[in-house]
Design an enzyme around this catalytic site. Structure first.
Site, mmCIF file in Angstrom:
data_model
loop_
_atom_site.group_PDB
_atom_site.id
_atom_site.type_symbol
_atom_site.label_atom_id
_atom_site.label_comp_id
_atom_site.label_asym_id
_atom_site.label_seq_id
_atom_site.Cartn_x
_atom_site.Cartn_y
_atom_site.Cartn_z
ATOM 1 N N SER A 54 -3.614 11.698 -11.580
ATOM 2 C CA SER A 54 -3.920 12.560 -10.434
ATOM 3 C C SER A 54 -3.171 12.075 -9.198
ATOM 4 C CB SER A 54 -5.436 12.603 -10.179
ATOM 5 O OG SER A 54 -5.833 11.566 -9.318
ATOM 6 N N ILE A 56 -1.170 10.847 -6.083
ATOM 7 C CA ILE A 56 0.157 10.265 -5.861
ATOM 8 C C ILE A 56 0.755 9.756 -7.180
ATOM 9 C CG2 ILE A 56 1.342 8.331 -4.723
ATOM 10 C CD1 ILE A 56 -0.664 8.696 -2.379
ATOM 11 N N SER A 180 -1.831 0.319 1.091
ATOM 12 C CA SER A 180 -2.326 1.341 2.004
ATOM 13 C C SER A 180 -2.145 0.865 3.437
ATOM 14 C CB SER A 180 -3.817 1.576 1.747
ATOM 15 O OG SER A 180 -4.414 2.249 2.834
ATOM 16 N N TYR A 206 -11.691 -2.064 0.168
ATOM 17 C CA TYR A 206 -10.417 -1.391 -0.159
ATOM 18 C C TYR A 206 -9.285 -1.983 0.687
ATOM 19 C CZ TYR A 206 -7.093 2.563 -0.212
ATOM 20 O OH TYR A 206 -5.966 3.349 -0.309
HETATM 21 N N1 LIG Z 1 -3.893 9.431 -0.608
HETATM 22 C C1 LIG Z 1 -3.664 8.620 0.425
HETATM 23 O O1 LIG Z 1 -3.599 9.051 1.600
HETATM 24 C C2 LIG Z 1 -3.446 7.165 0.194
HETATM 25 C C3 LIG Z 1 -3.260 6.341 1.327
HETATM 26 C C4 LIG Z 1 -3.023 4.998 1.149
HETATM 27 C C5 LIG Z 1 -2.960 4.478 -0.141
HETATM 28 N N2 LIG Z 1 -3.168 5.283 -1.221
HETATM 29 C C6 LIG Z 1 -3.098 4.673 -2.543
HETATM 30 O O2 LIG Z 1 -2.382 5.479 -3.434
HETATM 31 C C7 LIG Z 1 -2.847 5.286 -4.777
HETATM 32 C C8 LIG Z 1 -3.163 6.620 -5.394
HETATM 33 O O3 LIG Z 1 -4.260 7.193 -4.690
HETATM 34 P P1 LIG Z 1 -4.520 8.758 -4.600
HETATM 35 O O4 LIG Z 1 -4.746 9.062 -3.174
HETATM 36 O O5 LIG Z 1 -3.505 9.490 -5.382
HETATM 37 O O6 LIG Z 1 -5.969 8.822 -5.284
HETATM 38 P P2 LIG Z 1 -6.489 9.484 -6.628
HETATM 39 O O7 LIG Z 1 -6.073 10.904 -6.692
HETATM 40 O O8 LIG Z 1 -7.943 9.177 -6.662
HETATM 41 O O9 LIG Z 1 -5.741 8.659 -7.732
HETATM 42 C C9 LIG Z 1 -6.143 7.367 -8.079
HETATM 43 C C10 LIG Z 1 -5.794 7.136 -9.519
HETATM 44 O O10 LIG Z 1 -6.183 5.802 -9.859
HETATM 45 C C11 LIG Z 1 -6.879 5.862 -11.084
HETATM 46 N N3 LIG Z 1 -7.766 4.726 -11.289
HETATM 47 C C12 LIG Z 1 -8.806 4.322 -10.541
HETATM 48 N N4 LIG Z 1 -9.382 3.249 -11.106
HETATM 49 C C13 LIG Z 1 -8.684 2.976 -12.226
HETATM 50 C C14 LIG Z 1 -8.789 2.002 -13.246
HETATM 51 N N5 LIG Z 1 -9.755 1.077 -13.241
HETATM 52 N N6 LIG Z 1 -7.881 1.994 -14.248
HETATM 53 C C15 LIG Z 1 -6.905 2.928 -14.282
HETATM 54 N N7 LIG Z 1 -6.760 3.906 -13.363
HETATM 55 C C16 LIG Z 1 -7.648 3.916 -12.351
HETATM 56 C C17 LIG Z 1 -7.635 7.174 -11.028
HETATM 57 O O11 LIG Z 1 -8.063 7.535 -12.334
HETATM 58 P P3 LIG Z 1 -9.347 8.494 -12.586
HETATM 59 O O12 LIG Z 1 -8.864 9.896 -12.374
HETATM 60 O O13 LIG Z 1 -9.714 8.169 -13.979
HETATM 61 O O14 LIG Z 1 -10.383 8.085 -11.574
HETATM 62 C C18 LIG Z 1 -6.552 8.077 -10.464
HETATM 63 O O15 LIG Z 1 -5.676 8.477 -11.487
HETATM 64 C C19 LIG Z 1 -4.058 4.366 -4.664
HETATM 65 O O16 LIG Z 1 -3.676 3.035 -4.925
HETATM 66 C C20 LIG Z 1 -4.460 4.506 -3.214
HETATM 67 O O17 LIG Z 1 -5.131 3.362 -2.738
HETATM 68 C C21 LIG Z 1 -3.421 6.616 -1.074
#
Ligand SMILES: NC(=O)c1ccc[n+]([C@@H]2O[C@H](COP(=O)([O-])OP(=O)(O)OC[C@H]3O[C@@H](n4cnc5c(N)ncnc54)[C@H](OP(=O)(O)O)[C@@H]3O)[C@@H](O)[C@H]2O)c1
Length: 322
Positions: A54, A56, A180, A206
């Site tokens: 999902s 990013i 982040s 976090y």
């Molecule tokens: N979106 C932003 O603005 C933002 C900002 C700063 C940093 N980030 C970083 O970008 C990355 C992606 O985040 P996102 O915003 O795209 O969020 P997201 O849509 O919630 O994606 C997170 C992904 O990590 C997976 N995950 C969580 N725990 C896991 C585990 N124990 N083992 C394997 N996979 C796991 C989730 O799987 P499930 O679907 O199974 O839960 C999901 O596929 C993260 O590291 C986040 O901290 C995002």
């Protein structure tokens, strides 16, 4: 980039909101250095992206597949991973994508994933530690580790170590840690890395563990330099993803129209993985430029604190300390 553009870019960075939203991305993309990955930059190369079902992570997987790479989506739920593969193939019909199960918080799952990869691959060119989460309350893994520490730090350390034979077999492998901008608010929690003391807040856990990812990147770069593996940490700005909707609903409501798309959040990771440019190892990146690791004086730490955290995390991940 001209000197004036560089100054404006820095201003965007320090004022946070303008730089982290799609406004900053839209402005900066007009000033990228001329090292865009070639359309087939990943042809013949294999990448593993954790948390790729999902947000990013899925956008990174699609971006790398669109550049001709073989991409393995490391996910904890196979069905959600297969669904992501279907969506990526719909966008990129020639995409070479597949799922591998890996719960990054679970050392047995990480080890099984690495063992399966050793059977399936001759080498691994790119490893992207993208999986992330923000828990509502303090949670421990079966091994007794606080969950964000396990997902953002210990799991990535273990997976990297287990994949060293494959990464070392590649020509200049790259490992990318998705941190982040939230980490700027937190010092290095070296005295309480498991967040056992004080009132637990998921957003602080976090940000602390995202700080640790950035702090450990230069040590990872140094540790694995003999195997020719480069390390980069980065932050994606603020992107509209399922994780933000679920974990930060108020933030999502306020910033909604200004948030980046997942693809815009993924851009720097895809670029770090695929550019032909030779990049310095051990740095922290955002929007294709090296960024400072601190905005605030109170977050600075001593080198021996970082070394102490390294030893703690290596041991907690079940690895040799040296
Ligand atoms: N979106 C932003 O603005 C933002 C900002 C700063 C940093 N980030 C970083 O970008 C990355 C992606 O985040 P996102 O915003 O795209 O969020 P997201 O849509 O919630 O994606 C997170 C992904 O990590 C997976 N995950 C969580 N725990 C896991 C585990 N124990 N083992 C394997 N996979 C796991 C989730 O799987 P499930 O679907 O199974 O839960 C999901 O596929 C993260 O590291 C986040 O901290 C995002």
């Amino acid at each position: 980039m001209t000197a004036a553009a560089a100054v404006f870019d820095t201003l965007l960075d320090r004022t946070i909101a303008p730089g982290y939203t799609r406004l900053g991305f839209g402005w900066r993309r007009r000033h990228w250095p001329a090292d865009d990955p070639r359309p087939d930059a990943m042809r013949g190369r294999t990448a593993l992206v954790t948390g790729a079902n999902s947000g990013i992570g899925k956008a990174i997987a699609a971006g790398l597949a669109g550049l001709g790479g073989t991409v393995l989506l490391a996910v904890r739920d196979r069905a959600r991973g297969e669904q992501a593969c279907t969506e990526i193939r719909a966008a990129h019909p020639a995409a070479d994508v597949a799922v591998i199960v890996c719960d990054v918080s679970d050392p047995q799952s990480v080890t099984a994933c690495a063992d399966e990869l050793a059977d399936r691959l001759a080498r691994l060119d790119v490893l992207i530690h993208n999986a992330g989460m923000l828990p509502p309350e303090r949670t421990e893994t079966a091994e007794g580790h606080e969950l964000t520490l396990a997902v953002h730090v210990l799991g990535p350390l273990l997976l990297t170590e287990r994949l060293v034979p494959l990464l070392g077999a590649a020509d200049a492998a790259r490992v990318i840690l998705m941190s982040s901008g939230g980490m700027y608010s937190q010092p290095l929690a070296v005295d309480d890395p498991e967040y056992r003391h004080g009132r637990y807040r998921g957003a602080i856990a976090y940000a602390r563990t995202k700080r640790m990812q950035v702090a450990l990147t230069p040590l990872l770069a140094e540790h694995y330099a003999p195997q020719g593996i480069a390390f980069h940490s980065m932050h994606p700005g603020w992107a509209d993803t399922p994780g933000v909707v679920t974990s930060l609903p108020l933030f999502h409501r306020i910033t909604g129209p200004l948030l980046r798309s997942p693809e815009e959040g993924a851009d720097t990771a895809v670029w770090l993985a695929a550019t032909a440019a030779t990049l310095p190892s051990g740095q922290f990146w955002h929007d294709r430029r090296v960024r400072p690791e601190h905005y605030l004086r109170r977050t600075h730490f001593r080198a021996d604190d970082r070394d102490r955290l390294w030893r703690f995390c290596r041991e907690a991940a079940g690895l040799d300390v040296d």
